[in-house]
Write a protein that holds these residues in place. Structure first.
Motif, PDB file in Angstrom:
ATOM      1  N   ARG A  15       0.824  -1.210   0.000  1.00  0.00           N
ATOM      2  CA  ARG A  15       0.000   0.000   0.000  1.00  0.00           C
ATOM      3  C   ARG A  15       0.861   1.264   0.000  1.00  0.00           C
ATOM      4  O   ARG A  15       0.470   2.278  -0.585  1.00  0.00           O
ATOM      5  N   MET A  16       2.011   1.228   0.652  1.00  0.00           N
ATOM      6  CA  MET A  16       2.902   2.380   0.642  1.00  0.00           C
ATOM      7  C   MET A  16       3.347   2.691  -0.782  1.00  0.00           C
ATOM      8  O   MET A  16       3.341   3.865  -1.215  1.00  0.00           O
ATOM      9  N   TYR A  85      -4.844 -13.701 -13.727  1.00  0.00           N
ATOM     10  CA  TYR A  85      -4.690 -13.383 -15.148  1.00  0.00           C
ATOM     11  C   TYR A  85      -5.151 -11.962 -15.445  1.00  0.00           C
ATOM     12  O   TYR A  85      -4.572 -11.272 -16.306  1.00  0.00           O
ATOM     13  N   GLY A  86      -6.179 -11.514 -14.743  1.00  0.00           N
ATOM     14  CA  GLY A  86      -6.626 -10.135 -14.907  1.00  0.00           C
ATOM     15  C   GLY A  86      -5.569  -9.141 -14.474  1.00  0.00           C
ATOM     16  O   GLY A  86      -5.363  -8.105 -15.127  1.00  0.00           O
ATOM     17  N   MET A  87      -4.882  -9.438 -13.381  1.00  0.00           N
ATOM     18  CA  MET A  87      -3.787  -8.573 -12.941  1.00  0.00           C
ATOM     19  C   MET A  87      -2.662  -8.542 -13.977  1.00  0.00           C
ATOM     20  O   MET A  87      -2.081  -7.488 -14.255  1.00  0.00           O
ATOM     21  N   ILE A 128      -3.353   6.557 -16.316  1.00  0.00           N
ATOM     22  CA  ILE A 128      -3.803   6.798 -14.942  1.00  0.00           C
ATOM     23  C   ILE A 128      -5.086   6.026 -14.665  1.00  0.00           C
ATOM     24  O   ILE A 128      -5.261   5.443 -13.585  1.00  0.00           O
ATOM     25  N   THR A 129      -5.983   5.983 -15.643  1.00  0.00           N
ATOM     26  CA  THR A 129      -7.249   5.267 -15.451  1.00  0.00           C
ATOM     27  C   THR A 129      -7.019   3.791 -15.170  1.00  0.00           C
ATOM     28  O   THR A 129      -7.544   3.232 -14.198  1.00  0.00           O
ATOM     29  N   LEU A 135      -4.466  -0.886  -9.247  1.00  0.00           N
ATOM     30  CA  LEU A 135      -4.008  -0.797  -7.859  1.00  0.00           C
ATOM     31  C   LEU A 135      -5.149  -1.070  -6.888  1.00  0.00           C
ATOM     32  O   LEU A 135      -4.966  -1.742  -5.873  1.00  0.00           O
ATOM     33  N   GLY A 136      -6.338  -0.550  -7.207  1.00  0.00           N
ATOM     34  CA  GLY A 136      -7.486  -0.806  -6.334  1.00  0.00           C
ATOM     35  C   GLY A 136      -7.847  -2.273  -6.282  1.00  0.00           C
ATOM     36  O   GLY A 136      -8.104  -2.828  -5.205  1.00  0.00           O
ATOM     37  N   ALA A 137      -7.878  -2.938  -7.446  1.00  0.00           N
ATOM     38  CA  ALA A 137      -8.214  -4.362  -7.481  1.00  0.00           C
ATOM     39  C   ALA A 137      -7.155  -5.186  -6.761  1.00  0.00           C
ATOM     40  O   ALA A 137      -7.479  -6.152  -6.049  1.00  0.00           O
TER      41      ALA A 137
END
Length: 231
Positions: A15-16, A85-87, A128-129, A135-137
């Motif tokens: 998270r940092m 796989y999505g990541m 950015i989108t 990062l959220g996922a």
């Protein structure tokens, strides 16, 4: 396989890094848009920072690709595979846009006109989108898996690999970028990875280097924290 770090330690460290990436990329569109036509010095300053942050992102993701995703696919239940796989697909998209950004920044640096500046902004918007989505996922769905299935040694290998790929002279500044909003425990862990004789010096130097840079870029030593993408 259970991690041997204290519970939540890897999450705090990740998270940092994520917070720093969101902040620095979120502030980029305003920085780029604020560079006047043919202001070679200012364009070079902003371009330098863009390239550094893009490099941090690239090496962070490269280390994950090598040390995290293969182990999760091997150890997690099969129904987790689509998530991993999505990541990986996010990483591929971000890497593709990162190359476009590198090219656009190089052209802008060589000829800091409005057209080249706007080309940089045109790449930053989709980058950015997808970065914020990724990062959220990762925080919501992957970090709990990492805590359960990645060992401390594997995690430390990932961190060391990412750091080793960065220019050595930039490491104190990079650490300062991370420390600005970092959880105290994560900051302590990051400093703990340094040689003992260097820790006190870097602990003092890193925040000062970032504050100096922020003042030059943003006109303040305390820039806004974890900005949202410019729209």
């Amino acid at each position: 396989m259970t991690a041997t770090k204290a519970p939540g330690a890897m999450t705090r460290e990740m998270r940092m890094v994520h917070t720093a990436l969101r902040r620095e990329f979120g502030l980029m569109p305003k920085l780029v848009a604020g560079v006047a036509e043919q202001d070679t010095q200012r364009a070079a300053l902003v371009a330098d920072h863009l390239e550094l942050v893009n490099t941090i992102l690239h090496h962070h993701h490269h280390a994950e690709d090598l040390e995290i995703w293969p182990n999760l696919l091997e150890r997690c239940p099969t129904d987790v595979a689509p998530l991993v796989y999505g990541m990986e697909r996010h990483h591929e998209r971000i890497a593709f846009l990162g190359v476009d950004l590198t090219d656009a920044v190089a052209a802008w640096r060589a000829e800091p006109n409005t057209a080249h500046r706007d080309a940089v902004l045109a790449v930053l918007d989709p980058l950015i989108t997808v970065l914020y989505e990724h990062l959220g996922a990762e925080e919501d769905y992957v970090l709990p898996l990492i805590e359960r299935h990645i060992t401390a040694a594997e995690w430390d290998t990932m961190v060391a690999r990412g750091a080793a790929e960065l220019p050595a002279e930039k490491l104190p500044l990079v650490l300062g970028i991370m420390m600005y909003e970092g959880d105290p425990g994560a900051v302590e862990d990051a400093l703990g990875n340094l040689p003992a004789e260097a820790r006190d010096t870097v602990a003092e130097l890193a925040p000062r280097l970032y504050a100096d840079l922020a003042e030059t870029l943003h006109g303040t030593r305390t820039p806004p924290k974890e900005s949202t993408p410019a729209r």
